[in-house]
Write an enzyme that holds these catalytic residues in place. Structure first.
Site, mmCIF file in Angstrom:
data_model
loop_
_atom_site.group_PDB
_atom_site.id
_atom_site.type_symbol
_atom_site.label_atom_id
_atom_site.label_comp_id
_atom_site.label_asym_id
_atom_site.label_seq_id
_atom_site.Cartn_x
_atom_site.Cartn_y
_atom_site.Cartn_z
ATOM 1 N N ILE A 197 0.874 -1.167 0.000
ATOM 2 C CA ILE A 197 0.000 0.000 0.000
ATOM 3 C C ILE A 197 0.914 1.221 0.000
ATOM 4 O O ILE A 197 2.063 1.151 0.433
ATOM 5 C CB ILE A 197 -1.009 0.016 1.193
ATOM 6 N N ASP A 198 0.414 2.324 -0.531
ATOM 7 C CA ASP A 198 1.241 3.511 -0.696
ATOM 8 C C ASP A 198 1.716 4.060 0.648
ATOM 9 O O ASP A 198 1.079 3.835 1.682
ATOM 10 C CB ASP A 198 0.456 4.602 -1.434
ATOM 11 N N LYS A 199 2.790 4.825 0.600
ATOM 12 C CA LYS A 199 3.381 5.418 1.803
ATOM 13 C C LYS A 199 2.333 6.131 2.671
ATOM 14 O O LYS A 199 2.282 5.931 3.885
ATOM 15 C CB LYS A 199 4.475 6.408 1.389
ATOM 16 N N ARG A 244 -6.860 5.624 -6.099
ATOM 17 C CA ARG A 244 -6.606 7.046 -6.328
ATOM 18 C C ARG A 244 -6.842 7.409 -7.797
ATOM 19 O O ARG A 244 -7.459 8.438 -8.108
ATOM 20 C CB ARG A 244 -5.179 7.384 -5.905
ATOM 21 N N THR A 297 -0.950 5.860 2.588
ATOM 22 C CA THR A 297 -2.146 5.063 2.872
ATOM 23 C C THR A 297 -1.852 4.223 4.112
ATOM 24 O O THR A 297 -0.788 3.636 4.222
ATOM 25 C CB THR A 297 -2.474 4.136 1.685
#
EC number: 5.4.99.-
Length: 303
Positions: free
Chosen positions: A137-139, A237, A141
């Site tokens: 998962i993104d930084k 996103r 998130t």
């Protein structure tokens, strides 16, 4: 040693070689790419080149990725929020602002560094820089991730992702009032041709499907639950922006004027999968982080 091949496209004409290469994978930094070029690990049409070489359509770029040394990634003691752990798998709640795994030039302070201090046994399928990491998962998130502690577990968990049988539900706050209660976004995602650091809905992208439902509506925002069928980079996103409801706080895909949240309002709250050894379905739920709860309270108070 891994070789990556890239053919220069028309839209990359005249771009510096180091800029083109750094845009191929999001975790490659330009300084790292420049180092590879300097060390002779990059060729253009079979010949070594310089970082400022201006690309020509049809140029064949070959990048030799040096094998990372085992010493590159160090174990770091961290206070990890672990929801479940046994000999095969681990479920951890990642905080907003933490990178999942090291990348060249960013080797410390990641979830992997903390996991290496917490447990010595992580699967080796993804190599030294990403041990045990099955999905990311993104930084910015927050939320739940499953981690494989051996190669058997890794292969079985990845197969479930391929089979689209893993439950992954996120909560998000988006700009705008979504008029309907439910929806499915089925639109392929790939590199944005105008900005290689971003993803976008593109004709030749990879299949990507997101289901959503509206949980609440406020003055200018909607609170939604998004369920992933596929797991493309930045999928929620990109998809929510594509239908006109970009995530609040998103510096990359949000509108120019958005909320100051230190990144997108997105939380991976529910994660479910079949245990790779027992074949039992397991599901975990992580509550919304404090900043997200405060955001919802503010939005409710300003209806």
């Amino acid at each position: 040693m891994e070789n990556i091949h890239h053919l220069i496209q028309e839209n990359e004409k005249g771009s510096r070689l180091d800029v083109v290469i750094a845009s191929i994978q999001e975790d490659w930094s330009r300084s790292q790419v420049q180092q590879w070029i300097k060390e002779g690990n990059v060729t253009v049409n079979g010949n070594p080149s310089k970082a400022n070489y201006k690309s020509v359509p049809g140029d064949e770029i070959v990048i030799e990725i040096p094998e990372p040394e085992a010493l590159d990634v160090e174990a770091e003691e961290m206070d990890l929020d672990i929801y479940y752990e046994d000999e095969d798998v681990l479920v951890v709640n990642k905080p907003k602002g933490m990178v999942v795994h090291p990348a060249p030039g960013h080797l410390n302070g990641t979830l992997v560094n903390g996991l290496m201090a917490h447990c010595k046994d992580l699967s080796g399928i993804n190599g030294v820089l990403r041990p045990g990491i099955v999905h990311r998962i993104d930084k910015d998130t927050s939320g739940l991730l499953m981690v494989a502690k051996n190669d058997l577990a890794h292969e079985k968990l990845v197969q479930q992702l391929v089979d689209k049988s893993v439950t992954r539900k996120y909560q998000a706050v988006v700009h705008g009032l979504i008029p309907h209660e439910y929806g499915t976004i089925d639109a392929p995602i790939g590199r944005d041709q105008k900005d290689r650091q971003s993803m976008a809905v593109v004709n030749n992208g990879k299949n990507a499907v997101t289901h959503f439902r509206v949980l609440d509506r406020f003055k200018d925002f909607s609170h939604v639950e998004c369920e992933l069928e596929t797991g493309r980079t930045h999928q929620i996103r990109v998809h929510m922006k594509y239908i006109g409801f970009p995530l609040a706080g998103d510096p990359k895909y949000g509108p120019r004027k958005t909320l100051e949240l230190g990144g997108q309002a997105l939380h991976a709250g529910i994660l479910g999968f079949v245990h790779p050894r027992t074949n039992e379905y397991m599901e975990y739920q992580a509550p919304l982080p404090a900043y997200f709860e405060e955001l919802l309270t503010d939005l409710r108070n300003n209806r």
